[in-house]
Enzyme design. Sequence first.
Site, mmCIF file in Angstrom:
data_model
loop_
_atom_site.group_PDB
_atom_site.id
_atom_site.type_symbol
_atom_site.label_atom_id
_atom_site.label_comp_id
_atom_site.label_asym_id
_atom_site.label_seq_id
_atom_site.Cartn_x
_atom_site.Cartn_y
_atom_site.Cartn_z
ATOM 1 N N GLU A 97 0.864 -1.180 0.000
ATOM 2 C CA GLU A 97 0.000 0.000 0.000
ATOM 3 C C GLU A 97 0.895 1.223 0.000
ATOM 4 O O GLU A 97 1.933 1.234 0.677
ATOM 5 C CB GLU A 97 -0.892 0.000 1.241
ATOM 6 C CG GLU A 97 -1.900 -1.121 1.221
ATOM 7 C CD GLU A 97 -2.538 -1.381 2.565
ATOM 8 O OE1 GLU A 97 -2.012 -0.910 3.591
ATOM 9 O OE2 GLU A 97 -3.556 -2.071 2.585
ATOM 10 N N TYR B 203 7.615 2.453 -7.431
ATOM 11 C CA TYR B 203 6.881 1.206 -7.625
ATOM 12 C C TYR B 203 6.415 1.032 -9.065
ATOM 13 O O TYR B 203 6.473 -0.068 -9.617
ATOM 14 C CB TYR B 203 5.715 1.117 -6.645
ATOM 15 C CG TYR B 203 6.168 1.087 -5.201
ATOM 16 C CD1 TYR B 203 7.173 0.219 -4.787
ATOM 17 C CD2 TYR B 203 5.615 1.945 -4.265
ATOM 18 C CE1 TYR B 203 7.603 0.201 -3.469
ATOM 19 C CE2 TYR B 203 6.039 1.923 -2.942
ATOM 20 C CZ TYR B 203 7.028 1.057 -2.555
ATOM 21 O OH TYR B 203 7.459 1.036 -1.254
#
Length: 158
Positions: A105, A117
């Site tokens: 998350e 990411y």
Amino acid sequence: MSRITPLPLTAPAPLARLHLACFPDEPWDCAAFARLLALPGCFGCLAWHGRAPMGFALARDLGTECEILSLGVTPQRRRQGTGRALVAAIIAAATRRGLGSVVLEVAVDNDAARSLYAGTGFRQVGRRPGYYRRRSGLADALILRLMLNCDASLAPER
């Protein structure tokens, strides 16, 4: 470049200090790290600059996938490839364990982490409204996943 070593699972106090340096607005305390490190399947790595730790990644093997619980790099060492090296180390560990994916998350307002990411192949698969506390209110969490043993383009987007 930094060197990456396995995370000593007996070191909640040093991890709490490192987390405070990385996330001064939302630090995790020693007790939180002690609880996490005691969880089955918990593992991670440290990034070092000389003899000083400058980053960490904490993850958990959930049986079929790996969850990155926290990843941080000290402010003075950011944007030098350390975060990417830590993510790569977790991905490599998850692959060695035969896990199918890595999930995490990230706050919707954390542009640097989202870029990291995305650059390593993670895709958004969900959203948690109001998950992170901010001084200015709440921020949503994006749930990201990287498929390891199948085509990442098959991961659902929401």
